[in-house]
Design a protein around this motif. Structure first.
Motif, PDB file in Angstrom:
ATOM      1  N   ARG A  57       6.408 -13.722  54.475  1.00 57.35           N
ATOM      2  CA  ARG A  57       5.587 -13.040  53.476  1.00 57.35           C
ATOM      3  C   ARG A  57       6.418 -12.048  52.671  1.00 57.35           C
ATOM      4  O   ARG A  57       6.307 -11.964  51.443  1.00 57.35           O
ATOM      5  CB  ARG A  57       4.440 -12.319  54.186  1.00 57.35           C
ATOM      6  N   ARG A 114       8.646 -13.902  50.211  1.00 55.54           N
ATOM      7  CA  ARG A 114       7.921 -14.415  49.046  1.00 55.54           C
ATOM      8  C   ARG A 114       7.648 -13.328  48.022  1.00 55.54           C
ATOM      9  O   ARG A 114       7.499 -13.611  46.839  1.00 55.54           O
ATOM     10  CB  ARG A 114       6.594 -15.055  49.477  1.00 55.54           C
ATOM     11  N   GLN A 115       7.573 -12.081  48.460  1.00 57.14           N
ATOM     12  CA  GLN A 115       7.238 -10.990  47.551  1.00 57.14           C
ATOM     13  C   GLN A 115       8.478 -10.289  46.979  1.00 57.14           C
ATOM     14  O   GLN A 115       8.352  -9.342  46.209  1.00 57.14           O
ATOM     15  CB  GLN A 115       6.366  -9.973  48.289  1.00 57.14           C
ATOM     16  N   ARG A 116       9.632 -10.760  47.334  1.00 61.34           N
ATOM     17  CA  ARG A 116      10.866 -10.100  46.918  1.00 61.34           C
ATOM     18  C   ARG A 116      11.145 -10.326  45.431  1.00 61.34           C
ATOM     19  O   ARG A 116      10.814 -11.374  44.867  1.00 61.34           O
ATOM     20  CB  ARG A 116      12.036 -10.640  47.748  1.00 61.34           C
ATOM     21  N   SER A 142      10.221 -17.067  37.127  1.00 64.90           N
ATOM     22  CA  SER A 142       9.449 -17.394  38.332  1.00 64.90           C
ATOM     23  C   SER A 142       9.884 -18.781  38.802  1.00 64.90           C
ATOM     24  O   SER A 142       9.416 -19.801  38.308  1.00 64.90           O
ATOM     25  CB  SER A 142       7.950 -17.385  38.014  1.00 64.90           C
ATOM     26  N   ILE A 147      11.678 -13.988  40.596  1.00 67.48           N
ATOM     27  CA  ILE A 147      10.766 -14.024  41.737  1.00 67.48           C
ATOM     28  C   ILE A 147      10.598 -15.470  42.182  1.00 67.48           C
ATOM     29  O   ILE A 147      10.928 -16.407  41.450  1.00 67.48           O
ATOM     30  CB  ILE A 147       9.390 -13.423  41.410  1.00 67.48           C
ATOM     31  N   ASN A 149       5.260 -16.509  44.910  1.00 69.20           N
ATOM     32  CA  ASN A 149       4.924 -15.096  45.070  1.00 69.20           C
ATOM     33  C   ASN A 149       3.488 -14.899  44.574  1.00 69.20           C
ATOM     34  O   ASN A 149       3.215 -14.964  43.376  1.00 69.20           O
ATOM     35  CB  ASN A 149       5.894 -14.239  44.263  1.00 69.20           C
ATOM     36  N   ASP A 150       2.567 -14.667  45.499  1.00 70.25           N
ATOM     37  CA  ASP A 150       1.155 -14.651  45.128  1.00 70.25           C
ATOM     38  C   ASP A 150       0.581 -13.255  44.911  1.00 70.25           C
ATOM     39  O   ASP A 150      -0.637 -13.090  44.810  1.00 70.25           O
ATOM     40  CB  ASP A 150       0.320 -15.398  46.179  1.00 70.25           C
ATOM     41  N   VAL A 151       1.469 -12.252  44.817  1.00 70.61           N
ATOM     42  CA  VAL A 151       0.985 -10.892  44.572  1.00 70.61           C
ATOM     43  C   VAL A 151       1.612 -10.268  43.329  1.00 70.61           C
ATOM     44  O   VAL A 151       1.185  -9.200  42.881  1.00 70.61           O
ATOM     45  CB  VAL A 151       1.260  -9.971  45.790  1.00 70.61           C
ATOM     46  N   PHE A 152       2.615 -10.930  42.760  1.00 67.48           N
ATOM     47  CA  PHE A 152       3.316 -10.333  41.623  1.00 67.48           C
ATOM     48  C   PHE A 152       2.396 -10.146  40.420  1.00 67.48           C
ATOM     49  O   PHE A 152       1.616 -11.032  40.069  1.00 67.48           O
ATOM     50  CB  PHE A 152       4.492 -11.213  41.208  1.00 67.48           C
ATOM     51  N   ASN A 180       2.684 -18.242  38.761  1.00 67.05           N
ATOM     52  CA  ASN A 180       2.616 -16.817  38.437  1.00 67.05           C
ATOM     53  C   ASN A 180       2.191 -16.511  37.003  1.00 67.05           C
ATOM     54  O   ASN A 180       1.567 -15.486  36.746  1.00 67.05           O
ATOM     55  CB  ASN A 180       3.957 -16.155  38.759  1.00 67.05           C
TER      56      ASN A 180
END
Length: 407
Positions: free
Chosen positions: A21, A24-26, A43, A84, A88-91, A106
């Motif tokens: 996790r 993935r957010q890096r 992305s 990214i 990445n599901d929070v960017f 993204n």
């Protein structure tokens, strides 16, 4: 004791999920060597940006080097570049991006947060995923009807709407791949896929000795990429040899169904995964006359292009997304087992001098159109064209695909 082992295992799994996790957010941020003119977001993938000094770029896929080159292009233009992972599901954007380059998800989520002047580019490294998924489902259904077994899909991906949120798209494949995106009526720019490795022209190859030897070389999704068709075809042609290079053992249901063909048929030689720059793979390339690749959907046919760099004659489906002309290869019309057999027999029956000329034509085409240098040049020119057109993007005319040099 069992409770302790179970707890330890669960903790290990949880730690792995947390680590994944975090990965993935890096975000990797790169700075140009001069005062920045703006920001760019890519992305795609992170792995090539996390290599240790001196660590080689992986050659298992073209996207490692290509993603690096995409970032380099914008750095040389004076942009700061953020990279990214596509998953990445929070960017969400916290900068004013001049370009947003997307491969999957993204952009769809970020579009409302981008300025109206941001140039949004979909980087298409596959055919449209609706086509891609349907094509694999049809192949699995055909196999079910042919052999009475249901295998699991391996290449399914959830479709995205990246191109529908983008201003335009850069497409790595040929006319086939382009056609799966034309429904949007948005500008599509073709940038030819690169190749991880190049090889010398096969001038000293013994074409008499290798005329009945063929190669299947591919990644995961063995039914998607037509290996089942080849196994059924070559099992019926004991005088013709097929060498198989790919991650065969990762698809247990496929191995179970085709175990006899893979491991107990004298003219079929299953090697497994090989490094492209290894002597073992070079020896295989030198022993084969052609690559047979009846894939149902590709975004650029990188495996075929790689083998063409060694002078292999391509026998491929239209959906393999590789430009092939009669003077160096074959495009299957329907990818039936009978058509595959007849095409292999036809190529094998040609005079050695004709085979040598076709091999050279294949090599010359790959060298002219599918190298890292060619990718870098066309990608830079395409970004320049898109940037110049951006102020008039509402009235952009759909450009003709870039012409590739004839081999």
């Amino acid at each position: 004791m069992n409770l302790i082992k179970s707890l330890t295992s669960n903790i290990t799994v949880l730690a792995g999920k947390i680590q994944g996790r975090m990965e993935r957010q890096r975000i990797v941020s790169l700075q140009p060597n001069r005062p920045a003119v703006g920001n760019v977001l890519i992305s795609y993938i992170l792995k090539p940006f996390l290599l240790k000094p001196g660590e080689p770029i992986p050659t298992s896929h073209t996207h490692y080097w290509e993603c690096l080159q995409m970032a380099k292009t914008f750095l040389e233009m004076g942009y700061c570049v953020d990279v990214i992972r596509f998953d990445n599901d929070v960017f969400l954007p916290r900068k004013d991006y001049a370009f947003f380059i997307e491969t999957r998800w993204n952009l769809q989520r970020s579009a409302p947060y981008l300025s109206k002047d941001c140039i949004k580019i979909f980087h298409a490294d596959t055919a449209h995923l609706l086509f891609h998924n349907a094509a694999e489902a049809n192949r699995i259904l055909a196999l079910q009807q042919r052999r009475g077994v249901t295998l699991m899909p391996r290449r399914f991906e959830a479709p995205n709407k990246a191109i529908e949120h983008a201003d335009c798209a850069i497409v790595l494949g040929n006319e086939f791949t382009l056609s799966t995106y034309r429904y949007t009526q948005k500008p599509l720019y073709r940038v030819p896929i690169s190749s991880q490795v190049t090889y010398p022209c096969p001038e000293e190859k013994d074409f008499e000795a290798c005329r009945k030897h063929f190669l299947w070389f591919g990644s995961g999704g063995l039914v998607h990429k037509g290996l089942d068709l080849l196994l059924d075809a070559f099992a019926q042609m004991p005088d013709y040899h097929l060498t198989i290079c790919g991650p065969i053992n990762k698809e247990e249901d496929f191995v179970k169904e085709f175990y006899k063909e893979l491991y107990q048929t004298p003219n079929i030689h299953t090697v497994g995964w090989v490094d492209l720059d290894s002597q073992n793979f070079i020896n295989i390339l030198n022993s084969c006359i052609g690559i047979v690749y009846p894939s149902c959907s590709e975004g650029g046919g990188g495996c075929v292009i790689n083998c063409m760099h060694a002078g292999l004659i391509p026998l491929v489906s239209y959906e393999a997304s590789v430009d092939v002309s009669d003077d160096y290869g074959v495009i299957f019309k329907e990818c039936s087992i009978e058509e595959i057999k007849s095409s292999i027999q036809m190529i094998s029956s040609l005079p050695a001098q004709k085979l040598k000329q076709m091999a050279r034509n294949s090599w010359e085409f790959a060298r002219a159109n599918h190298t890292r240098e060619r990718f870098a040049q066309v990608y830079k020119n395409t970004i320049d064209t898109i940037q110049k057109s951006h102020s008039h993007k509402a009235n952009l005319a759909v450009p003709e695909p870039a012409l590739l040099a004839k081999g």
